[in-house]
Write an enzyme that holds these catalytic residues in place. Structure first.
Site, PDB file in Angstrom:
ATOM      1  N   LYS A   1     -53.008   6.327 -40.064  1.00 51.57           N
ATOM      2  CA  LYS A   1     -53.198   6.831 -41.433  1.00 51.57           C
ATOM      3  C   LYS A   1     -54.662   7.225 -41.667  1.00 51.57           C
ATOM      4  CE  LYS A   1     -53.448   3.500 -44.668  1.00 51.57           C
ATOM      5  NZ  LYS A   1     -54.658   3.468 -45.471  1.00 51.57           N
TER       6      LYS A   1
ATOM      7  N   GLY B   1     -53.144   1.458 -22.530  1.00 52.29           N
ATOM      8  CA  GLY B   1     -51.695   1.270 -22.604  1.00 52.29           C
ATOM      9  C   GLY B   1     -51.046   2.313 -23.488  1.00 52.29           C
TER      10      GLY B   1
ATOM     11  N   THR C   1     -57.938   1.170 -49.143  1.00 49.00           N
ATOM     12  CA  THR C   1     -58.672   2.219 -48.423  1.00 49.00           C
ATOM     13  C   THR C   1     -58.413   3.552 -49.119  1.00 49.00           C
ATOM     14  OG1 THR C   1     -58.406   1.014 -46.373  1.00 49.00           O
ATOM     15  CG2 THR C   1     -58.939   3.356 -46.181  1.00 49.00           C
TER      16      THR C   1
ATOM     17  N   CYS D   1     -52.847   1.388 -40.259  1.00 47.73           N
ATOM     18  CA  CYS D   1     -54.229   1.776 -40.574  1.00 47.73           C
ATOM     19  C   CYS D   1     -54.793   2.877 -39.682  1.00 47.73           C
ATOM     20  CB  CYS D   1     -55.114   0.553 -40.512  1.00 47.73           C
ATOM     21  SG  CYS D   1     -54.477  -0.744 -41.575  1.00 47.73           S
TER      22      CYS D   1
ATOM     23  N   LYS E   1     -41.099 -10.049 -53.724  1.00 49.18           N
ATOM     24  CA  LYS E   1     -42.299 -10.650 -53.137  1.00 49.18           C
ATOM     25  C   LYS E   1     -42.858 -11.745 -54.053  1.00 49.18           C
ATOM     26  CE  LYS E   1     -44.912  -7.349 -50.885  1.00 49.18           C
ATOM     27  NZ  LYS E   1     -45.953  -6.305 -50.942  1.00 49.18           N
TER      28      LYS E   1
ATOM     29  N   GLY F   1     -51.152   1.960 -33.065  1.00 45.81           N
ATOM     30  CA  GLY F   1     -50.241   2.262 -34.167  1.00 45.81           C
ATOM     31  C   GLY F   1     -50.630   1.406 -35.348  1.00 45.81           C
TER      32      GLY F   1
ATOM     33  N   LYS G   1     -65.491   2.240 -44.108  1.00 44.21           N
ATOM     34  CA  LYS G   1     -64.126   1.816 -43.760  1.00 44.21           C
ATOM     35  C   LYS G   1     -63.467   2.827 -42.811  1.00 44.21           C
ATOM     36  CE  LYS G   1     -60.068   0.046 -43.906  1.00 44.21           C
ATOM     37  NZ  LYS G   1     -59.624  -1.288 -43.601  1.00 44.21           N
TER      38      LYS G   1
ATOM     39  N   PHE H   1     -61.715  -5.380 -43.887  1.00 45.52           N
ATOM     40  CA  PHE H   1     -61.708  -5.160 -42.439  1.00 45.52           C
ATOM     41  C   PHE H   1     -60.770  -6.121 -41.713  1.00 45.52           C
ATOM     42  CE2 PHE H   1     -65.897  -3.896 -44.090  1.00 45.52           C
ATOM     43  CZ  PHE H   1     -65.837  -2.548 -43.789  1.00 45.52           C
TER      44      PHE H   1
ATOM     45  N   ARG I   1     -43.503  -1.298 -38.454  1.00 42.52           N
ATOM     46  CA  ARG I   1     -43.677   0.080 -38.947  1.00 42.52           C
ATOM     47  C   ARG I   1     -44.768   0.775 -38.130  1.00 42.52           C
ATOM     48  NH1 ARG I   1     -45.570  -1.452 -44.633  1.00 42.52           N
ATOM     49  NH2 ARG I   1     -46.730  -2.801 -43.237  1.00 42.52           N
TER      50      ARG I   1
HETATM   51  C1  UGA Z   1     -57.099  -2.416 -38.102  1.00 36.28           C
HETATM   52  C2  UGA Z   1     -58.579  -2.804 -37.947  1.00 36.28           C
HETATM   53  O1  UGA Z   1     -58.781  -3.472 -36.698  1.00 36.28           O
HETATM   54  C3  UGA Z   1     -59.027  -3.723 -39.103  1.00 36.28           C
HETATM   55  O2  UGA Z   1     -60.433  -3.986 -38.990  1.00 36.28           O
HETATM   56  C4  UGA Z   1     -58.750  -3.016 -40.423  1.00 36.28           C
HETATM   57  O3  UGA Z   1     -59.116  -3.829 -41.543  1.00 36.28           O
HETATM   58  C5  UGA Z   1     -57.262  -2.701 -40.506  1.00 36.28           C
HETATM   59  O4  UGA Z   1     -56.907  -1.833 -39.405  1.00 36.28           O
HETATM   60  C6  UGA Z   1     -57.012  -1.989 -41.825  1.00 36.28           C
HETATM   61  O5  UGA Z   1     -57.559  -0.918 -42.050  1.00 36.28           O
HETATM   62  O6  UGA Z   1     -56.364  -2.578 -42.708  1.00 36.28           O
HETATM   63  P1  UGA Z   1     -54.741  -3.582 -37.550  1.00 36.28           P
HETATM   64  O7  UGA Z   1     -54.135  -2.249 -37.866  1.00 36.28           O
HETATM   65  O8  UGA Z   1     -54.159  -4.795 -38.154  1.00 36.28           O
HETATM   66  O9  UGA Z   1     -56.318  -3.594 -37.969  1.00 36.28           O
HETATM   67  O10 UGA Z   1     -54.637  -3.755 -35.976  1.00 36.28           O
HETATM   68  P2  UGA Z   1     -55.617  -3.778 -34.708  1.00 36.28           P
HETATM   69  O11 UGA Z   1     -55.694  -5.150 -34.180  1.00 36.28           O
HETATM   70  O12 UGA Z   1     -56.880  -3.097 -34.987  1.00 36.28           O
HETATM   71  O13 UGA Z   1     -54.751  -2.885 -33.678  1.00 36.28           O
HETATM   72  C7  UGA Z   1     -54.427  -1.534 -33.970  1.00 36.28           C
HETATM   73  C8  UGA Z   1     -53.645  -0.913 -32.834  1.00 36.28           C
HETATM   74  O14 UGA Z   1     -54.483  -0.734 -31.694  1.00 36.28           O
HETATM   75  C9  UGA Z   1     -52.447  -1.740 -32.340  1.00 36.28           C
HETATM   76  O15 UGA Z   1     -51.341  -0.879 -32.172  1.00 36.28           O
HETATM   77  C10 UGA Z   1     -52.906  -2.318 -31.018  1.00 36.28           C
HETATM   78  O16 UGA Z   1     -51.849  -2.571 -30.137  1.00 36.28           O
HETATM   79  C11 UGA Z   1     -53.814  -1.212 -30.529  1.00 36.28           C
HETATM   80  N1  UGA Z   1     -54.851  -1.659 -29.561  1.00 36.28           N
HETATM   81  C12 UGA Z   1     -55.824  -2.539 -29.950  1.00 36.28           C
HETATM   82  C13 UGA Z   1     -54.857  -1.146 -28.265  1.00 36.28           C
HETATM   83  O17 UGA Z   1     -53.997  -0.328 -27.887  1.00 36.28           O
HETATM   84  N2  UGA Z   1     -55.851  -1.528 -27.399  1.00 36.28           N
HETATM   85  C14 UGA Z   1     -56.823  -2.396 -27.765  1.00 36.28           C
HETATM   86  O18 UGA Z   1     -57.705  -2.698 -26.928  1.00 36.28           O
HETATM   87  C15 UGA Z   1     -56.812  -2.916 -29.080  1.00 36.28           C
END
Ligand code: UGA
Length: 448
Positions: free
Chosen positions: A284, A274, A120, A281, A35, A278, A225, A155, A348
């Protein structure tokens, strides 16, 4: 200010790049030499909107595998290493502890520095890290009054990490130490006040948030968080639970989500039903919150239910496929999308991959496509029996059914009638409900 980030994964790297862009001197440290080599050539090791461009800007930003080389210059050190799940659900703190250990060993005993945990970590771990570093410095005869500590949870979302870093809703600074608060507040001031020069290649969110800064104690920051992530996860699970009932009643879930979201108290986000959530975050953090609650003899049935509903979504899809195909062994099924959500190459902890694996386990021949995640998937899932396809057309050819598992925008604009003609049966399971309301000749679309 001079900043060192330990860990240049999603959180550490995006933070490092954004801080360098607004004028700080930043050094990113990671044990992963591959990296660091890429970053030294200004190449992004992850796929993030705008990151490649930003890395090539003129900034005081360097990367190294040696903390010893850069630590003595630091005014602020961020710990931004991973905290993956252990089999019992607790977060694995080995990397955080090792970072704290290195800081304790390497810091000059008279160094005035603010040490900030961005990873976290479970509630209480900030003070454990603080104790560990203080003990190490005082054992070497140092003056620990020069050490300042804060929790600063992150976040940002994968895929929009830089947009979220430049235009955040809030900063949470968890510290009872005034000096640590002042250091962090000054560090982020251009972002808190939104006075930085806008990087042209990073989208500005619409509506643009008014960034707020909240000061709390360390434990509350740690809890904010977990409570935020798990709340978003359960909001999605709630939408999925309602969608199941709506389907039985003949109601339209898209309209239900839209109608709910018009209420400002509910807001229109994270109501998309849907296949479920996953990523690195939500799964976990919900497991970690449950483990923490168990340690304190406290029950969190709502969090458990959010996980249960999320798992049930995958079963619902498999049952729908079984109802239509009856026998899976020997059937050819195309899975569109492997990343855990669109606009990332991160495959993942992806519900889409879990579905593909379940179909293989039940004897189906599974072809898979993803616009950005194929390279990663070919490495991580090389032994999972998938047939990797470079184009959606190739994956769909001769398929008995097709599953849209990740809602990549490019799938919406495909010529579905043409694709269906190449399939054995024109059966599309739209597990992200992204084609809802659309009609295509000779294609049967089944939502989730
Ligand atoms: C999430 C949080 O949104 C961030 O604020 C946080 O900082 C991050 O975790 C973390 O702890 O590092 P992330 O895991 O990147 O971010 O993804 P999201 O956009 O939140 O989506 C998470 C999952 O929810 C995805 O699998 C997505 O497909 C699903 N999702 C999201 C749905 O099934 N429906 C929705 O309406 C929105």
């Amino acid at each position: 200010m001079n900043v060192v980030t330990i860990g240049v994964g999603y959180v550490g790297l995006n933070t490092a790049v954004a801080l360098a862009y607004i004028g700080h001197t930043v050094r990113g440290v990671d044990v992963d030499a591959r990296k660091i080599d890429l970053l030294k050539q200004r190449k992004a090791p992850i796929s993030e909107a705008g990151l490649d461009n930003l890395l090539t800007q003129q900034m005081d930003l360097r990367f190294t595998t040696s903390l010893a080389e850069v630590i003595q210059e630091a005014d602020i050190i961020f710990i931004a290493v991973g905290t993956p799940s252990l089999p019992n659900g607790h977060a694995n703190l080995a990397y955080v502890e090792s970072a704290a250990n290195d800081i304790g060993k390497l810091l000059q005993p008279s160094h005035d520095v603010t040490i900030v945990v961005k990873s976290t970590v479970p509630v209480g771990i900030n003070s454990q890290i603080e104790r560990q570093i203080r003990e190490s410095i005082s054992a070497r005869g140092g003056n620990t009054s020069y050490l300042h500590f804060a929790s600063n949870p992150e976040f940002l979302r994968e895929g929009t990490a830089l947009m979220d870093t430049f235009y955040p809703d809030r900063f949470v600074i968890g510290t009872e130490d005034d000096r640590a608060f002042e250091m962090l507040h000054n560090l982020f001031m251009p972002i808190i006040d939104q006075t930085f020069e806008q990087p042209p290649f990073i989208d500005v969110p619409n509506p643009r948030p008014k960034t707020q800064c909240l000061r709390t104690n360390q434990i509350s920051a740690e809890m904010i968080k977990y409570a935020s992530n798990v709340f978003l996860a359960l909001k999605i699970s709630y939408a999925n639970e309602i969608a199941g009932l709506a389907e039985k009643l003949g109601a339209n879930m898209a309209d239900i989500s839209a109608g709910m979201g018009m209420d400002r108290r509910i807001a229109p986000y994270f109501l998309q039903s849907g296949l479920g959530w996953g990523g690195s975050c939500f799964p976990k953090d919900s497991l970690a919150l449950l483990s923490i609650s168990r340690d304190y003899d406290y029950k969190m049935p709502i969090v458990q239910a959010a996980l249960d509903v999320n798992n049930a979504q995958k079963d619902r899809l498999v049952q729908k496929i079984l109802t239509r195909l009856h026998i899976l062994p020997g059937r050819r099924i195309a899975v569109y999308g492997l990343s855990f959500k669109p606009n990332t190459d991160d495959v993942r902890n992806s519900p889409s991959v879990e579905i593909a694996q379940e179909l293989v386990r039940r004897g189906a021949v599974v072809t898979v496509h993803d616009p950005e995640g194929l390279a990663n998937a070919r490495v991580i899932y090389k032994d999972d029996g998938f047939i990797f396809c470079d184009t959606p057309d190739e994956a769909a050819k001769n398929a008995d059914a097709l599953v849209i598992a990740t809602n990549w925008a490019c799938y919406k604009t495909l010529d579905w009638s043409a694709i269906a003609k190449t399939m054995r049966q024109p059966l599309v399971f739209d597990a992200r409900n992204m084609l809802r309301g659309m009609r295509f000749d000779n294609v049967e679309i089944i939502g989730l």
